[in-house]
Design an enzyme around this catalytic site. Structure first.
Site, short mmCIF file in Angstrom:
data_model
loop_
_atom_site.label_atom_id
_atom_site.label_comp_id
_atom_site.label_asym_id
_atom_site.label_seq_id
_atom_site.Cartn_x
_atom_site.Cartn_y
_atom_site.Cartn_z
N THR A 184 0.80 -0.90 0.05
CA THR A 184 -0.08 0.24 -0.04
C THR A 184 0.89 1.16 0.10
O THR A 184 2.00 1.31 0.35
CB THR A 184 -0.63 -0.01 1.24
N GLU A 329 -5.41 -3.52 -1.94
CA GLU A 329 -6.02 -4.96 -1.26
C GLU A 329 -7.04 -5.72 -2.05
O GLU A 329 -7.54 -6.85 -1.64
CB GLU A 329 -6.55 -4.38 0.17
N LYS A 434 -17.01 16.58 10.38
CA LYS A 434 -18.16 16.58 11.02
C LYS A 434 -18.11 18.05 11.46
O LYS A 434 -17.32 18.38 12.46
CB LYS A 434 -18.10 15.90 12.28
N TRP A 439 -22.31 16.03 8.76
CA TRP A 439 -21.31 15.41 7.83
C TRP A 439 -21.14 16.22 6.70
O TRP A 439 -21.88 16.47 5.83
CB TRP A 439 -21.40 13.74 7.50
#
Length: 550
Positions: A184, A329, A434, A439
């Protein structure tokens, strides 16, 4: 009742055999500083055969790791075929890693042999004395008679191949054994290793031929812009060998001008790359001729593709730009943004701007913080979890159990799934903002900011606010020849986003920092903002937005 079907393993060997037997005259073209070099699939496979023999002569055996530190080239394709097919494990090393990360991934993977392009060898030389497992370094495209400073004793790639004759005895392989590995990008902590099996590589490559992904076939000519060190170039090299599609490898020539020349002369029909590449090419086209008349499809991935960018390619070139979604992944392709059947033409762009429709072979669900699986209603927001035959079940030498939940991979992406199995990612769990209990999607907001013609790129991060907890900060790069007036962009946003999203904090930056694979590196911007290293301008919100959503 038992099946009577034959149990033939799905392996990279099988991909190579099929490509040679069926499409041996398809070609791999590599851009060079002095022009182009071409080889047929049959010739590439013959060289892969000799590479396998040469690596075996160097002592490479089953499960040994062979690293590649290379651009997209014919030689890299040869390693893609040879190393897994001989039973060893191909480790594609990201040439853009910081030295500390570079040394870490090579040592963590325990690479025994490295194949290195001469043009990037100096990057490897910086960490050569830290590499504890590397026994041999093979240099590709080394100028005749020249050594590579800082690497010690090296072997010339062409001389290595010349030492062998075709006829390597390919071993029988179990489809579940390791074929390749990739790490990654390591935006937080050390990079994590993902090990792909032969079976997962074969199934993922086969998926790439379906019409609901890229529909790659024998009549295609594929310009592989996405790096081969990044999740196996999204599987394109293996899919092309299965499908018989020609491959065009750009090597180091990824800037807009040489890419425009490659499109004009090599006439690709399909190309894969990160949005930054397509943005740069579009800007280049404002002052230079760009011929995309051969192209049937462009695919962007790695980060969200702005709707405005898709619209620009449609209007200027008549070219469809889709986005695909996946992760290291997940091999990586999990979703592609083809609109559902029956969508009116005027709505297609809206659907293409969504993250994508889940492809066959992958299951996706949305999960709340308490573990509840949420409905596919296009409204319920939670974290995406995925599973399937090309999704990792663990990280290499790192249990990281918090990333896995009841056999599903927790992606860290937040959003919704609708009744058509179409994903809409609104943010990463670590990037969502937030504000006053509401949100705000940083991804959606930055896409709307980038729709303004004066803005080249924009990244949105959350910064502390004494009243609302967090508020969005827009870090923007002006388009060439333009100046950005944040108040003007705010007025532009009023009818595009909900009221409480309108950002009052703005900062001009020379460029948006990016990770080694081209994603916006928002942690760098957050750190700069908190350290007072950005010049942040407070812009009054339009009157109707002052108390909006509170």
């Amino acid at each position: 009742m038992q099946s009577t079907m034959q149990d033939v393993p799905l392996t990279v060997q099988g991909i190579m055999r099929h490509g040679v037997a069926t499409y041996g005259d398809s070609v791999c073209v590599t851009r060079r500083p002095d022009g182009y070099r071409q080889a047929s699939f049959a010739e590439v496979a013959e060289r892969a055969d000799r590479l396998a023999g040469a690596l075996a002569a160097l002592g490479v055996g089953p499960d040994d790791r062979v690293g590649t530190f290379m651009w997209n080239t014919q030689e890299h394709l040869e390693a893609y075929l040879a190393v897994p097919s001989m039973g060893a494990v191909l480790h594609t090393v990201n040439i853009r890693l910081f030295p500390e990360q570079l040394a870490f991934v090579i040592n963590h993977a325990e690479d025994r042999v490295l194949l290195v392009d001469a043009s990037v060898a100096p990057l490897l030389a910086r960490v050569r004395d830290r590499l504890t497992t590397v026994e041999r370094i093979v240099v590709v495209d080394r100028p005749a008679g020249e050594s590579v400073e800082g690497l010690g004793e090296t072997i010339d790639y062409e001389e290595l191949l010349a030492s062998q004759r075709p006829g390597f005895a390919w071993p029988e392989l179990d489809e579940r054994q390791a074929a390749s590995m990739c790490y990654t990008s390591g935006t937080t902590g050390d990079p994590k290793g993902v090990v792909y099996s032969h079976r997962s590589m074969w199934l993922h490559a086969f998926s790439g031929m379906t019409a609901n992904t890229t529909g790659m076939g024998q009549n295609d000519r594929v310009l592989v812009v996405v790096p081969m060190f990044h999740v196996n170039a999204w599987g394109a090299p293996y899919t092309a060998f299965l499908a018989g599609a020609d491959l065009v490898m750009p090597e180091r020539f990824l800037q807009a001008a040489p890419l425009a020349e490659i499109f004009a002369t090599q006439r690709p029909t399909l190309s894969l790359g990160v949005p930054t590449i397509w943005n740069d090419l579009l800007r280049y086209a404002e002052e230079h001729p760009v011929d995309l008349s051969s192209v049937r499809l462009l695919v962007g991935g790695g980060s969200a593709v702005p709707r405005s960018l898709m619209a620009a390619y449609q209007e200027r070139f008549g070219v469809t730009l889709l986005q695909g979604w996946g992760m290291t992944e997940t091999s990586p392709v999990c979703a592609v943004s083809w609109p559902p059947r029956g969508v009116p033409a005027e709505e297609e762009l809206t659907w293409r701007a969504k993250t994508g429709r889940v492809v066959a072979g992958v299951e996706v669900r949305v999960v709340a913080e308490d573990g509840t699986v949420l409905p596919n209603d296009g409204r319920s927001v939670g974290e995406f979890e995925v599973r399937g035959p090309w999704i990792t079940g663990a990280y290499y030498k790192d249990p990281s159990s918090d990333r896995f939940h009841d056999g599903w991979l927790r992606t860290g992406d937040v959003g919704t799934l609708d009744e058509h199995n179409v994903m809409v990612i609104s943010d990463r769990t670590k990037d969502v903002i937030k504000s006053g209990g509401e949100w705000i999607s940083s991804v959606d907001l930055e896409n709307q900011v980038m729709a303004h013609p004066a803005v080249f790129e924009a990244a949105v991060v959350g910064v502390p606010d004494p009243k609302w907890g967090e508020r969005p900060l827009v870090c923007y790069v002006p388009a060439p020849g333009h100046q950005v007036d944040p108040a003007e962009v705010l007025a532009f946003l009023q009818d595009r986003v909900v009221r409480w999203w309108l950002p009052e904090r703005w900062a001009a930056v020379p460029e948006v920092p990016k990770t080694s694979v081209g994603k916006f590196d928002k942690k760098v911007l957050r750190a700069k903002a908190l350290a007072g290293e950005l010049t942040i301008v407070d812009v009054p919100l339009p009157e109707r937005a002052e108390t909006a959503g509170r």
